[in-house]
Each structure stands twice: as structure tokens, then as C-alpha cells.
Design an enzyme around this catalytic site. Structure first.
Site, PDB file in Angstrom:
ATOM      1  N   THR A 183      18.780  21.685 -12.429  1.00 54.68           N
ATOM      2  CA  THR A 183      19.080  22.672 -11.382  1.00 54.68           C
ATOM      3  C   THR A 183      20.517  23.152 -11.553  1.00 54.68           C
ATOM      4  OG1 THR A 183      19.825  20.935  -9.930  1.00 54.68           O
ATOM      5  CG2 THR A 183      17.532  21.586  -9.722  1.00 54.68           C
ATOM      6  N   GLU A 328      12.687  23.311  -8.849  1.00 55.07           N
ATOM      7  CA  GLU A 328      11.907  22.146  -8.417  1.00 55.07           C
ATOM      8  C   GLU A 328      10.448  22.490  -8.136  1.00 55.07           C
ATOM      9  OE1 GLU A 328      14.912  22.936  -7.454  1.00 55.07           O
ATOM     10  OE2 GLU A 328      16.136  21.190  -6.963  1.00 55.07           O
ATOM     11  N   LYS A 437      27.945  30.336  10.473  1.00 51.37           N
ATOM     12  CA  LYS A 437      27.818  29.769  11.820  1.00 51.37           C
ATOM     13  C   LYS A 437      28.887  30.386  12.710  1.00 51.37           C
ATOM     14  CE  LYS A 437      25.489  25.714  10.220  1.00 51.37           C
ATOM     15  NZ  LYS A 437      25.787  24.989   8.995  1.00 51.37           N
ATOM     16  N   TRP A 442      23.491  31.270  14.234  1.00 56.97           N
ATOM     17  CA  TRP A 442      23.446  31.464  12.791  1.00 56.97           C
ATOM     18  C   TRP A 442      23.281  32.941  12.438  1.00 56.97           C
ATOM     19  CZ3 TRP A 442      19.822  27.161  10.406  1.00 56.97           C
ATOM     20  CH2 TRP A 442      20.405  25.907  10.655  1.00 56.97           C
TER      21      TRP A 442
HETATM   22  P1  AMP Z   1      16.809  28.141  -8.875  1.00 59.39           P
HETATM   23  O1  AMP Z   1      16.297  26.763  -8.806  1.00 59.39           O
HETATM   24  O2  AMP Z   1      18.063  28.290  -9.668  1.00 59.39           O
HETATM   25  O3  AMP Z   1      15.746  29.093  -9.297  1.00 59.39           O
HETATM   26  O4  AMP Z   1      17.220  28.560  -7.404  1.00 59.39           O
HETATM   27  C1  AMP Z   1      16.300  28.497  -6.359  1.00 59.39           C
HETATM   28  C2  AMP Z   1      16.877  29.138  -5.137  1.00 59.39           C
HETATM   29  O5  AMP Z   1      17.056  30.537  -5.336  1.00 59.39           O
HETATM   30  C3  AMP Z   1      15.982  29.046  -3.926  1.00 59.39           C
HETATM   31  O6  AMP Z   1      16.042  27.800  -3.293  1.00 59.39           O
HETATM   32  C4  AMP Z   1      16.508  30.185  -3.075  1.00 59.39           C
HETATM   33  O7  AMP Z   1      17.669  29.806  -2.386  1.00 59.39           O
HETATM   34  C5  AMP Z   1      16.889  31.225  -4.102  1.00 59.39           C
HETATM   35  N1  AMP Z   1      15.813  32.204  -4.222  1.00 59.39           N
HETATM   36  C6  AMP Z   1      14.849  32.283  -5.154  1.00 59.39           C
HETATM   37  N2  AMP Z   1      14.063  33.357  -4.943  1.00 59.39           N
HETATM   38  C7  AMP Z   1      14.528  33.974  -3.842  1.00 59.39           C
HETATM   39  C8  AMP Z   1      14.136  35.132  -3.102  1.00 59.39           C
HETATM   40  N3  AMP Z   1      13.115  35.902  -3.464  1.00 59.39           N
HETATM   41  N4  AMP Z   1      14.865  35.435  -2.007  1.00 59.39           N
HETATM   42  C9  AMP Z   1      15.917  34.683  -1.615  1.00 59.39           C
HETATM   43  N5  AMP Z   1      16.330  33.597  -2.278  1.00 59.39           N
HETATM   44  C10 AMP Z   1      15.648  33.240  -3.381  1.00 59.39           C
END
Ligand code: AMP
Length: 543
Positions: A183, A328, A437, A442
Site C-alpha cells: 500500500t 487491499e 473538523k 465534518w
Molecule cells: P490505493 O490502495 O492506493 O488504490 O488507494 C485506495 C484509496 O484511494 C481508497 O481507500 C480511497 O481513499 C481512494 N479512492 C479510490 N477510488 C476512489 C474514488 N473513486 N473516489 C474517492 N476516493 C477513491
């Protein structure tokens, strides 16, 4: 009583076996890292991936060993995935955009034995290889003529040369590990997500649902989303699974390069983060070009602004599917496709739903809780922690980092804050750590930035919460203007007026460049660092 059906382990080698058997002549087209376009087929990729498996076996790689890739989307990278996974080793995708120290940490933590790397990553590897003693061999994903000088390693072509195209793949339990991806690690060290063959196979089946990627054998798919980021959203599995033509952009993702491939390869479906499509749309605007072949774009990774959805539909007749997911989750979690109730609405009334991150496909369960784990109502208003479970969701990180990551009912906390509405549409309001916040309430940074990004002069917009003497935190809007544009703070505040609650209105607007992180998302950590200690204008501080 047991069923009497065949035992057919769900291993991903079967996907490319199928692609080669039933769609063997279907093309895979690559913009090569060294320049030029290379055309190959699923049949050829299958044969060469088997040669790679044999070469790895000869080197001493065994099932469970980690073999890393540091590469953009090319046919050789696809061969590497299947060659490594097919023989039961674990394909560990490394993101070349990470900082050197993160790469060193990840490679050593994963105990990668072999590294397959693009020649363009030579400057990165030069710095880090001496700190990665467990890497036994570097294989450059190129031919002999392009092997970087002065660095150890052999070319991929020489490594696989002379090997047999026959190699037994599979034959191991479907629960065996297939892939490893760390990640982004915005807090603490990066953590490894260890996909199994079964989770990848089932994720492929899930992705192929009509309301998810919905690919068909007649599609030409431009996979911009990189293979080093969350499995390229599963497209490297789902395209060969149905025999869709796969188009791979190498390392060039600017508007002109993407447009050229969309045109020459008659691409019908593409997938990328919003910033990539933002660049494409700006390029189209500048050149006046059209998109006669493109039908559908999958956009995710961060929230998709309305301006992108509208431009694609109104100017180019292209449907946008808004996806949410995470490393994940393999990564698909939800899709913003209209359900029957929404599809029956006029287009403008569909928009609030299309902007949401969408509904869960078969294979994903979601719930919303407060900080104590109490279930929250599905009313479209209440913000809460989004938790998920499913066949392709992590149950632990590699080597147990982070401890127990599931709640008592087996749900994983995504770290996202969201709402769920009565129709089952989930909307991300923020990452838990990005929520603003203000006076105990929020504010969603994402919602404000999506609207601001729709201003005709804006190239990108970001909102962060900064310390405020009276309200704890207040939103600051940062706007990166399109080249050649100038604007005032008032223009942007006026643009937001009426579109968001009054108390959500940013207290200041700054025009600046917006940094993007290793996965193409706005890097809020860097922005927050930059504006640490920022002084609000005096009137704002007193409000
Ligand atoms: P990653 O594991 O690097 O792909 O990051 C995942 C995170 O990206 C998620 O937990 C979200 O916070 C953000 N994310 C992915 N897709 C979206 C989306 N369509 N809109 C808003 N946030 C997103």
C-alpha cells in the site's frame, strides 16, 4: 453431502491458458519503453511467459519465492506476471514512482530474489541495488541492445532465449499466493497485500460483470492504470479472460500519447485515474480532436469530478463509470453505474448518483459504522467509517504487519469516511485522515475539490484542513490553473457559492502547483507539510 462437480482450482494461469486457446490471435499492442509500437498476441505472450517460467525454475526460483517487477505496462510485463504466477511464485509489483528509501524497504521486506525491471528505471536501481542484498539477479525487460550500461543484470530476451515453451503451470492449491503489492504507506511503513490465485480469479469474474468492467471479446482496452498500482484494477486478467485486445501505453500517459493510441488502436474502453483523463480532455480541447471509437472510460483511484463526467458525455458521447477500490480489495470495491431507479431519471438528476462511488458488486459486502463499531443508518447523510468484506479483500498484511485488521464480523476498515444511501450508493466523503473538523462538524474536502475542479480555469483543485484559532480547522482551497490562465480568489469562491453549504466555504484560496503522489493522486500529505504554519488572512482568523 458433497456436490459431484469437478475440482478445478481457481488459479490465474488458467486465464492466460484460456486467452491463448480461444483468443490466441488477439493482439496486445505496446508503446515500447525504448520507443515504437510492438504488436504481439495472447498466443505469443503465453508461449514466452512459459519460457520465462522455465528460466526462473532453472535459476532456482520455487513456488512461494518472490519475484519483483519494476515496470510500466508493456507486453513483457504481462509475460512476467503470468510467467511468475503460473509456476507458483509470487509476483511483487514495485511502483517506480516511490521514493528510493520506500523501494529499499519494500524489496527487503518482501525478500525479493529476482527483479525484472524496465531499462528506464536504471537511474532508480543504480541508487538502491547496493542496499538490496537479497536480490540475486536483475533482468532488464528489454533486448540486449538496451541493457543499461554499468549496472548488473541481463536482458529479458537473453534470459528466456533457448528455453522451452512447454512448462506445467498450476497444479497447486488455489489459496496459494500469486501477487504482492504494498500500500502507498501514507502513515507508517508500507504494508504488503498478498493476493491469492483464488482471490485474483474471483476478482476477475467479479470485474467482468456487466455493471463492473463489462468487457467483451469485441472490446479494445487501453489499460492506462499501471500494473504496479493495485493490479491495474484487474484488467491484465479480465482482458485475456474474454479475449479483448489489450493496448499498453508504456510510460507515456500524457494527453497526446494517450489520444494517439485511442485513435490508432480504435480503443473502445479505457481505465485511469482522473488526472490522466483530465490531461486527455485538456488536450482534446486544445486540438479539437474527437473520440470516434471510445465508448466507456473507467475512472477511479480518487473521486471523479463532475466536469470530467459531463465533458466525456456531452462533448464526446463517452460513458464514465466511476469506480472505487483499494489495494487491499484487489482493488475493485464499488461502481457508480445507474441502477434501474436511477436509470429512469433524466440525465441531470442521475448526476448526484453518478458522482457517488457507487454500489457493491457481487463479492463485496459493505457497512458503515461509528468509531465504536456501531452500525450507522443508510440515509445518504450520516458519515461513518466504511468497512468491507469479500472474497478478494485482505484478511491480514504480509508477515502480519499491522496485526489483526478485521473486526469481529470479519470486516476490514478501509480508512475511508463515507455515506450509504437507501439505494445502496456509497459516497466517499474523505480519507479518515483528510476530513476537515470544523467546530465539531465534518467537512468533506473531496466534495469541495470536485466542484472547484469544474471551474473552467482550473486544471486541478485540492482542499486541506488547516488549523484555525476558533474552529479547530478550516478548509483552504488550492487551485492549479490551466496553463496561461490567471484568476482571483473571489472568482472561485463565487463559483462555489450555492453549490456547497455556507459553512463549508473555504476560508482562503491559493494558486499553486498541486503535487501528485506515486499513484497519480493528489498528495495531501505534501500539501499539508507545505502549508504547515500557514497564516490565515487576518479577517479569516477572526471570523
Ligand atoms: P490505493 O490502495 O492506493 O488504490 O488507494 C485506495 C484509496 O484511494 C481508497 O481507500 C480511497 O481513499 C481512494 N479512492 C479510490 N477510488 C476512489 C474514488 N473513486 N473516489 C474517492 N476516493 C477513491
Amino acid at each position: 453431502m458433497q456436490g459431484l462437480m469437478q475440482d478445478w482450482p481457481l488459479t490465474v494461469d488458467r486465464i492466460l491458458d484460456h486467452g491463448a486457446s480461444w483468443h490466441g490471435g488477439r493482439e496486445v499492442v505496446t508503446r515500447a519503453i525504448e520507443g515504437g509500437i510492438v504488436r504481439t498476441t495472447y498466443g505469443q505472450i503465453h508461449a514466452r511467459a512459459k519460457k520465462l517460467s522455465n528460466a526462473l525454475l532453472e535459476h532456482g526460483i520455487r513456488p512461494g519465492d518472490r519475484v519483483a517487477t519494476l515496470a510500466f505496462n508493456t507486453y513483457r510485463h504481462i509475460e512476467a506476471w503470468y510467467g511468475v504466477m503460473g509456476m507458483g511464485a509470487v509476483c511483487h509489483t514495485l511502483n517506480p514512482r516511490l521514493f528510493a528509501e520506500q523501494l529499499v524497504y519494500i524489496i527487503n521486506h518482501a525478500e525479493d530474489r529476482i527483479l525484472l525491471a524496465d531499462s528506464s528505471t536504471a537511474p532508480i536501481l543504480q541508487g538502491i541495488l547496493p542496499q538490496c542484498p537479497k536480490i540475486e539477479k536483475v533482468i532488464w525487460l528489454t533486448s540486449d541492445t538496451h541493457v543499461p550500461a554499468g549496472l548488473p543484470g541481463v536482458s529479458y530476451e537473453s534470459f528466456i532465449a533457448g528455453q522451452s515453451e512447454v512448462c506445467a503451470w498450476g497444479g497447486f492449491p488455489e489459496s496459494q499466493a500469486a501477487g504482492l503489492c504494498y500500500t502507498s504507506g501514507t502513515t507508517g511503513n508500507p504494508k504488503g497485500v498478498l493476493y491469492s490465485h483464488r482471490s485474483n480469479y474471483l476478482h476477475t469474474m467479479m470485474s467482468l460483470q456487466a455493471d463492473v468492467q463489462g468487457l467483451s471479446a469485441a472490446d479494445n482496452v487501453l489499460m492506462v492504470v499501471p500494473m504496479f498500482h493495485a493490479n491495474a484494477w484487474g484488467l491484465a486478467f479480465s482482458a485475456p479472460a474474454v479475449g479483448a485486445k489489450l493496448v499498453l501505453p508504456g510510460s507515456q500517459m500524457d494527453g497526446a500519447a494517450i489520444l494517439e493510441l485511442l485513435e490508432t488502436e480504435q480503443v473502445s474502453v479505457s481505465a485511469a485515474v482522473p488526472t490522466v483523463f483530465q490531461m486527455l480532455l485538456q488536450h482534446l480541447e486544445k486540438t479539437g480532436a474527437q473520440l470516434p471509437y471510445l465508448k466507456k472510460v473507467l475512472i477511479g483511484g480518487s473521486a471523479c469530478p463532475e466536469s470530467i463526467i459531463r465533458s466525456f458525455r456531452d462533448k464526446y458521447d463517452v460513458e464514465v463509470l466511476h469506480l472505487w477500490g483499494m489495494t487491499e480489495m484487489s482493488p475493485v470495491g464499488s461502481v457508480g453505474v445507474p441502477c434501474a431507479t436511477v436509470a429512469a431519471l433524466p440525465y441531470d438528476e442521475q448526476m448526484p448518483y453518478r458522482l457517488k462511488q457507487g454500489r457493491a458488486p457481487l463479492g463485496v459486502d459493505m457497512k458503515l459504522t461509528d468509531d465504536d463499531g456501531k452500525l450507522l443508518p443508510q440515509d445518504g447523510q450520516t458519515f461513518g467509517r466504511l468497512k468491507v468484506r469479500g472474497h478478494s479483500v485482505a484478511r491480514a498484511y504480509f508477515k502480519g504487519e499491522g496485526g489483526d485488521i478485521l473486526d469481529a464480523d470479519g470486516y476490514f476498515d478501509t480508512g475511508d469516511v463515507a455515506t450509504l444511501d437507501a439505494l445502496g450508493y456509497m459516497q466517499i466523503t474523505d480519507r479518515a485522515k483528510d476530513v476537515i473538523k470544523s467546530g465539531g462538524e465534518w467537512i468533506s474536502s473531496i466534495e469541495i475539490e470536485n466542484i472547484a475542479a469544474g471551474h473552467p480555469k482550473a486544471a486541478l483543485a485540492a482542499v486541506v484542513g488547516l488549523v484555525h484559532p476558533k474552529w479547530d480547522e478550516r478548509p483552504l482551497l488550492i487551485v492549479q490553473l490551466k496553463p496561461g490562465e490567471t484568476a482571483t480568489k473571489e472568482e472561485f469562491l463565487h463559483f462555489l457559492d450555492g453549490k456547497i453549504a455556507k459553512w463549508w466555504m473555504p476560508n482562503d484560496v491559493v494558486f499553486d502547483t498541486i503535487p501528485l503522489g506515486a499513484t497519480g493522486k493528489i498528495d495531501k500529505k505534501l500539501i499539508r507539510q507545505k502549508f504547515d504554519g500557514y497564516h490565515w488572512p487576518e479577517a479569516v482568523a477572526a471570523e
